[in-house]
Design an enzyme around this catalytic site. Structure first.
Site, PDB file in Angstrom:
ATOM      1  N   LEU A 184       0.964  -0.961   0.676  1.00  0.00           N
ATOM      2  CA  LEU A 184       0.120   0.092  -0.227  1.00  0.00           C
ATOM      3  C   LEU A 184       1.107   1.143   0.171  1.00  0.00           C
ATOM      4  O   LEU A 184       1.364   1.587   1.371  1.00  0.00           O
ATOM      5  CB  LEU A 184      -0.830  -0.294   1.383  1.00  0.00           C
ATOM      6  CG  LEU A 184      -1.977   1.008   1.785  1.00  0.00           C
ATOM      7  CD1 LEU A 184      -2.794   1.238  -0.168  1.00  0.00           C
ATOM      8  CD2 LEU A 184      -2.263   1.177   2.484  1.00  0.00           C
ATOM      9  N   ASP A 185       0.828   2.112  -0.806  1.00  0.00           N
ATOM     10  CA  ASP A 185       1.740   3.346  -1.477  1.00  0.00           C
ATOM     11  C   ASP A 185       0.993   4.423  -1.067  1.00  0.00           C
ATOM     12  O   ASP A 185      -0.013   4.623  -1.944  1.00  0.00           O
ATOM     13  CB  ASP A 185       2.599   3.167  -2.861  1.00  0.00           C
ATOM     14  CG  ASP A 185       3.699   4.362  -2.886  1.00  0.00           C
ATOM     15  OD1 ASP A 185       3.427   4.587  -1.953  1.00  0.00           O
ATOM     16  OD2 ASP A 185       3.741   4.371  -4.221  1.00  0.00           O
ATOM     17  N   THR A 186       1.319   5.212   0.099  1.00  0.00           N
ATOM     18  CA  THR A 186       0.689   6.420  -0.254  1.00  0.00           C
ATOM     19  C   THR A 186       0.872   7.213  -0.818  1.00  0.00           C
ATOM     20  O   THR A 186      -0.388   8.930  -1.404  1.00  0.00           O
ATOM     21  CB  THR A 186       0.721   7.140   1.556  1.00  0.00           C
ATOM     22  OG1 THR A 186       1.730   6.964   1.898  1.00  0.00           O
ATOM     23  CG2 THR A 186      -0.278   5.439   2.335  1.00  0.00           C
TER      24      THR A 186
END
Length: 320
Positions: A184-186
């Site tokens: 999960l890459d913000t």
């Protein structure tokens, strides 16, 4: 035997300071230099004291633990019983790890005619291991041990932090599914500019058998619009995923505008331990020709909007 107490003091001062700094790094604490120096000075003075005063109880197990606890408290403060115990335990773990590294590296660098050359057998069948080391070699091996321990600790900490952001994704297309770990890459804010559909990234090699021949390798160097242009109208209709292919423009790190080949799935399901599964219907799968994780920790990058999807009402079981 001649013992130079000043060298004993200075050596222990440097060693204790390095161990305390490594402990602070492991515990992610930033103590003041004055407190670290004072604690290292206490440890060095205690080591040198044995050559000045013959007081047996000062070198007992209890006295050593007391001096160690005083060094930890002087360096990092109290902060509560649990925090103090953790600091104390980390201090001894660093000590044991670095001392073991020093001994191991010294024997690794030492050459001998026989592996038994440094061992003596006692009358009762025991072994005495003779260990001698010059000061320069001691300093080098100690610094190497501290560096290896800190590197291993830092790698483990980063891996643990990374695991907190790794999800399991399941991509479904025409009744087939693919499951893989995804990060999960913000910072991923890639959208299709026309539909505002979020775009998650996946290694093209996952679909090597489903893409036209050679596409997964050619995507590493060639522009995807060139690949699509090679599909004439007839071939596009025959290709099962022809109607699912998209070209998504994006801006590269160097500021240049590029295109990314994307596929429209039926839906993507997200799984994470301790959280209800999520199902995302409006999403595109952008294909990357390279490897996203050098260690193979994940093979896809999840768009942050996908983590805001509603939980599946009747959640299917998590894929193995």
């Amino acid at each position: 035997m001649t013992v130079y107490v000043d060298l004993v003091f200075l050596t222990n001062l440097a060693v204790d300071a390095a161990v305390l700094m490594a402990t602070a790094k492991v515990r992610r604490i930033k103590p003041s230099r004055t407190r670290l120096f004072a604690a290292a000075f206490l440890g060095a003075a205690y080591a040198a004291l044995m050559f000045w005063a013959h007081i047996p109880y000062l070198y007992s197990f209890g006295a050593k633990v007391f001096v160690s606890a005083a060094m930890v408290l002087l360096s990092f403060g109290y902060g509560g019983p649990l925090r103090c115990i953790r600091n104390f335990a980390a201090f001894y773990v660093v000590n044991f790890a670095t001392l073991g590294g020093v001994i191991g590296l010294s024997f690794l660098l030492r050459s001998a005619n026989s592996p038994w050359g440094a061992m003596t057998v006692t009358e009762d069948g025991g072994f005495i291991l003779e260990w001698q080391m010059q000061l320069g070699l001691l300093v080098v091996t100690f610094l190497m041990s501290v560096w290896m321990f800190r590197s291993a600790s830092e790698t483990g900490r980063k891996r643990q932090e990374l695991d907190q952001w790794v999800w399991k994704v399941e991509i479904r297309i025409d009744g087939d599914s693919w499951t893989m770990p995804a990060l999960l890459d913000t910072g991923n804010r890639l959208y299709d500019p026309l539909t505002r559909i979020p775009v998650m990234i996946m290694e093209a090699d996952v679909w090597k058998e489903r893409l036209p021949a050679g596409w997964s390798e050619r995507l590493k160097e060639e522009s995807p619009d060139r690949l699509i242009s090679e599909l004439d109208a007839e071939a596009s209709e025959e290709y099962a995923w022809g109607s699912r292919l998209r070209l998504v423009p994006y801006r590269a790190v160097n500021g240049s505008s590029r295109l990314m080949l994307a596929v429209k799935p039926d839906h993507v399901a997200l799984y994470r331990e301790g959280h209800p599964p999520l199902q995302v219907n409006r999403v595109l799968i952008g294909l990357d020709g390279g490897t996203l994780s050098s260690e193979g920790t994940y093979r896809a990058i999840v768009h942050p909007d996908m983590a805001q999807a509603d939980p599946v009402p009747s959640a299917p079981s998590q894929p193995a």
